[in-house]
Motif scaffolding. Structure first.
Motif, PDB file in Angstrom:
ATOM      1  N   PRO A  38      41.925  41.519  59.501  1.00 47.26           N
ATOM      2  CA  PRO A  38      43.175  42.120  59.971  1.00 47.26           C
ATOM      3  C   PRO A  38      44.325  41.848  59.003  1.00 47.26           C
ATOM      4  N   VAL A  39      45.387  42.619  59.169  1.00 49.65           N
ATOM      5  CA  VAL A  39      46.599  42.393  58.395  1.00 49.65           C
ATOM      6  C   VAL A  39      47.069  40.965  58.674  1.00 49.65           C
ATOM      7  N   GLY A  41      48.828  37.892  59.862  1.00 47.55           N
ATOM      8  CA  GLY A  41      49.814  37.734  60.922  1.00 47.55           C
ATOM      9  C   GLY A  41      49.597  38.639  62.122  1.00 47.55           C
ATOM     10  N   SER A  42      48.594  39.519  62.064  1.00 45.70           N
ATOM     11  CA  SER A  42      48.333  40.387  63.213  1.00 45.70           C
ATOM     12  C   SER A  42      47.056  39.950  63.914  1.00 45.70           C
ATOM     13  N   ALA A  43      46.883  40.456  65.102  1.00 44.90           N
ATOM     14  CA  ALA A  43      45.709  40.125  65.892  1.00 44.90           C
ATOM     15  C   ALA A  43      44.470  40.835  65.357  1.00 44.90           C
ATOM     16  N   SER A  44      43.315  40.189  65.515  1.00 42.04           N
ATOM     17  CA  SER A  44      42.050  40.830  65.191  1.00 42.04           C
ATOM     18  C   SER A  44      41.606  41.585  66.423  1.00 42.04           C
ATOM     19  N   ASP A  47      44.994  45.532  69.248  1.00 45.81           N
ATOM     20  CA  ASP A  47      46.439  45.397  69.041  1.00 45.81           C
ATOM     21  C   ASP A  47      46.795  45.369  67.559  1.00 45.81           C
ATOM     22  N   GLY A  48      45.965  44.741  66.753  1.00 42.73           N
ATOM     23  CA  GLY A  48      46.191  44.734  65.313  1.00 42.73           C
ATOM     24  C   GLY A  48      46.056  46.122  64.719  1.00 42.73           C
ATOM     25  N   ARG A  50      46.601  48.907  66.377  1.00 45.45           N
ATOM     26  CA  ARG A  50      47.793  49.650  66.830  1.00 45.45           C
ATOM     27  C   ARG A  50      48.963  49.374  65.885  1.00 45.45           C
ATOM     28  N   MET A  51      49.133  48.100  65.522  1.00 47.51           N
ATOM     29  CA  MET A  51      50.218  47.726  64.630  1.00 47.51           C
ATOM     30  C   MET A  51      50.059  48.402  63.274  1.00 47.51           C
ATOM     31  N   LEU A  52      48.835  48.478  62.770  1.00 50.70           N
ATOM     32  CA  LEU A  52      48.595  49.080  61.461  1.00 50.70           C
ATOM     33  C   LEU A  52      48.844  50.593  61.482  1.00 50.70           C
ATOM     34  N   ALA A  55      52.516  51.072  61.516  1.00 55.68           N
ATOM     35  CA  ALA A  55      53.102  50.758  60.203  1.00 55.68           C
ATOM     36  C   ALA A  55      52.922  51.923  59.232  1.00 55.68           C
TER      37      ALA A  55
END
Length: 136
Positions: A38-39, A41-44, A47-48, A50-52, A55
């Motif tokens: 994962p990125v 600082g993001s969740a594996s 949710d991670g 979704r954040m990507l 972004a």
């Protein structure tokens, strides 16, 4: 109608990145998704991802993923090599908008089970992207 063909499920992920459709990720990602890289600082997991997707939507306009190669193994893994093109019109992990056109590649390995991505391993050519964003 849900899509269960592993290649089609994997390809759908790129459509959602290009559309910036965070909500639709629930249709193709398992709630127990394991993202092996994962990125930072993001969740594996979902949710991670979704954040990507958010972004990419916030950092780029006109995002388009082209599948360069796609193959499938007998045990449900799909390998996809892709190229993304876009305009850098927003913040991308601390790099302010440059208004530059970008083109970079990546390779993803996803395991698809019952029509959902349950595992993902991905490598993006971020050095290619960085050079395009910061070149003088």
């Amino acid at each position: 109608m849900s899509v269960t063909d592993p290649r089609a499920v994997a390809a759908r992920l790129y459509d959602l990145f290009d559309a910036g459709d965070v909500a639709a990720l629930d249709h193709i990602l398992s709630p127990d998704l394991v993202d092996h890289n994962p990125v930072p600082g993001s969740a594996s997991g979902i949710d991670g991802m979704r954040m990507l997707v958010a972004a990419v939507r916030e950092g780029f306009t006109g995002s388009r993923h082209e599948l360069v190669y796609q193959g499938e193994t007998d045990d449900g893994w799909v390998v996809s090599h892709w190229r993304m093109t876009a305009e850098h019109t927003g913040d991308w992990f601390g790099t302010p908008a440059t208004e530059r056109s970008v083109s970079f590649t990546g390779t993803d390995l996803v395991r698809v089970t019952d029509g959902k991505i349950t595992e993902i391993r991905h490598v993006e050519e971020l050095f290619q992207l960085h050079q395009q964003l910061t070149a003088a």
